[in-house]
Write a protein that holds these residues in place. Structure first.
Motif, short mmCIF file in Angstrom:
data_model
loop_
_atom_site.label_atom_id
_atom_site.label_comp_id
_atom_site.label_asym_id
_atom_site.label_seq_id
_atom_site.Cartn_x
_atom_site.Cartn_y
_atom_site.Cartn_z
N THR A 1 -1.09 3.61 7.24
CA THR A 1 -1.92 3.66 8.46
C THR A 1 -3.40 3.66 8.07
O THR A 1 -4.23 3.21 8.85
CB THR A 1 -1.58 4.91 9.28
OG1 THR A 1 -1.62 6.06 8.43
CG2 THR A 1 -0.21 4.81 9.92
N SER A 2 -3.69 4.14 6.88
CA SER A 2 -5.07 4.13 6.40
C SER A 2 -5.55 2.70 6.20
O SER A 2 -6.61 2.29 6.71
CB SER A 2 -5.15 4.93 5.09
OG SER A 2 -6.38 4.76 4.47
N THR A 3 -4.76 1.91 5.47
CA THR A 3 -5.12 0.50 5.24
C THR A 3 -5.15 -0.27 6.56
O THR A 3 -6.08 -1.05 6.82
CB THR A 3 -4.13 -0.13 4.22
OG1 THR A 3 -4.46 0.38 2.93
CG2 THR A 3 -4.21 -1.64 4.18
N THR B 1 -1.90 -1.23 -4.31
CA THR B 1 -2.86 -0.12 -4.31
C THR B 1 -2.37 0.94 -5.31
O THR B 1 -1.19 0.96 -5.69
CB THR B 1 -3.03 0.52 -2.91
OG1 THR B 1 -1.85 1.28 -2.60
CG2 THR B 1 -3.28 -0.53 -1.83
N GLU C 1 5.07 4.80 9.73
CA GLU C 1 4.61 6.15 10.02
C GLU C 1 5.33 6.62 11.28
O GLU C 1 5.71 5.79 12.11
CB GLU C 1 3.08 6.17 10.27
CG GLU C 1 2.47 7.55 10.39
CD GLU C 1 2.81 8.46 9.21
OE1 GLU C 1 3.91 9.06 9.22
OE2 GLU C 1 1.99 8.59 8.29
N SER D 1 0.84 -1.19 0.00
CA SER D 1 0.00 0.00 0.00
C SER D 1 0.88 1.24 0.00
O SER D 1 2.10 1.14 -0.06
CB SER D 1 -1.01 -0.04 1.15
OG SER D 1 -0.35 -0.02 2.38
N GLY D 2 0.25 2.40 0.10
CA GLY D 2 0.94 3.66 -0.19
C GLY D 2 1.71 4.28 0.95
O GLY D 2 1.78 5.50 1.03
C1 LIG Z 1 5.41 9.67 -1.20
C2 LIG Z 1 4.34 9.30 -0.22
C3 LIG Z 1 4.71 8.74 1.00
C4 LIG Z 1 3.73 8.36 1.93
N1 LIG Z 1 4.15 7.79 3.11
C5 LIG Z 1 3.23 7.33 3.98
C6 LIG Z 1 3.66 6.64 5.16
O1 LIG Z 1 4.84 6.45 5.40
N2 LIG Z 1 2.71 6.15 5.97
C7 LIG Z 1 1.37 6.30 5.71
O2 LIG Z 1 0.56 5.79 6.52
N3 LIG Z 1 0.94 6.97 4.62
C8 LIG Z 1 1.83 7.48 3.75
N4 LIG Z 1 1.42 8.15 2.61
C9 LIG Z 1 -0.02 8.44 2.45
C10 LIG Z 1 -0.80 7.28 1.88
O3 LIG Z 1 -0.35 7.00 0.56
C11 LIG Z 1 -2.30 7.66 1.87
O4 LIG Z 1 -2.81 7.67 3.19
C12 LIG Z 1 -3.12 6.74 1.01
O5 LIG Z 1 -4.48 7.11 1.09
C13 LIG Z 1 -2.99 5.29 1.41
O6 LIG Z 1 -3.79 4.52 0.56
P1 LIG Z 1 -3.61 2.96 0.40
O7 LIG Z 1 -3.49 2.40 1.79
O8 LIG Z 1 -4.83 2.51 -0.29
O9 LIG Z 1 -2.39 2.75 -0.40
C14 LIG Z 1 2.36 8.54 1.66
C15 LIG Z 1 1.99 9.11 0.43
C16 LIG Z 1 2.96 9.46 -0.50
C17 LIG Z 1 2.54 10.07 -1.82
#
Ligand SMILES: Cc1cc2nc3c(=O)[nH]c(=O)nc-3n(C[C@H](O)[C@H](O)[C@H](O)COP(=O)(O)O)c2cc1C
Length: 182
Positions: A85-87, A33, A120, A8-9
């Protein structure tokens, strides 16, 4: 082993890639994701096709009409690395609105191994509570923190240590770090 890997992101995409590289002898089903793809492009030099081809099969996170979205698809463990942390929070709340959270919900309901690598800092009380809840129901939380006693020289050393700790949880032999000897 039959393994589902979610990326995930969160920051730390290289951890997911290195994990995949160390699981080539296994049957690996990869879920990426949309934000994972963005972070891979931002943080690493890996081509997305290279990452996808490390798995036996890959899926985008919005695909729900696929085999692994059902509890009838048997797998040994799911690892989400890196885990945003979202996932993580969605999984703790029982939300299964995409493929990663759905398969994680299956892992929990079917009593299969679930390993999360959330990155995070600092951690809010909300996220700490969600981690606690997940730990209580059997998920293993492996924050990607360095072992300073290993005296890492490079980021690669730190990544290998974290991936080694994930493999330890799966019972897979490796030489990614040297066990501590006083
Ligand atoms: C370059 C970059 C770094 C990120 N780093 C984090 C991180 O370390 N921890 C985190 O929880 N979210 C981080 N995010 C935010 C998540 O990508 C965001 O909350 C997103 O909605 C997560 O979606 P997903 O869980 O579906 O991938 C980051 C975003 C970007 C663009």
């Amino acid at each position: 082993m039959k393994l589902v890997i979610g990326m995930s992101g969160a920051s730390g995409a290289v951890i997911g890639v290195r994990l995949l590289e160390n699981l080539k002898e296994h049957d690996v089903y990869l879920i990426l994701t949309h934000n994972a793809e963005k972070v891979i492009n931002y943080e690493t030099n890996y081509d997305l096709d290279y990452v996808k081809n490390l798995a036996s099969m890959w899926y985008s996170n919005d695909k729900m009409d696929v085999d692994i979205a059902s509890g009838t698809f048997k797998f040994d463990a799911m690892i989400i690395a890196p885990c945003s942390t979202s996932t993580l929070s969605k999984i703790a709340c029982g939300i299964g609105d995409n493929l990663i959270t759905r398969v994680a919900a299956i892992a929990l309901k079917e009593g299969r191994k679930l390993i999360l690598v959330p990155r995070e800092t600092p951690l809010s009380t909300i996220v700490l509570k969600r981690m606690y809840e997940l730990s209580k129901v059997g998920a293993v939380i492996i924050p990607p923190v360095p072992a300073f006693y290993q005296k890492p020289n490079t980021i690669e050393d730190i990544v290998n240590y974290v991936v080694g700790k994930i493999l330890d949880q799966l019972g897979i032999e490796h030489t990614l770090y040297i066990p501590y000897k006083p």
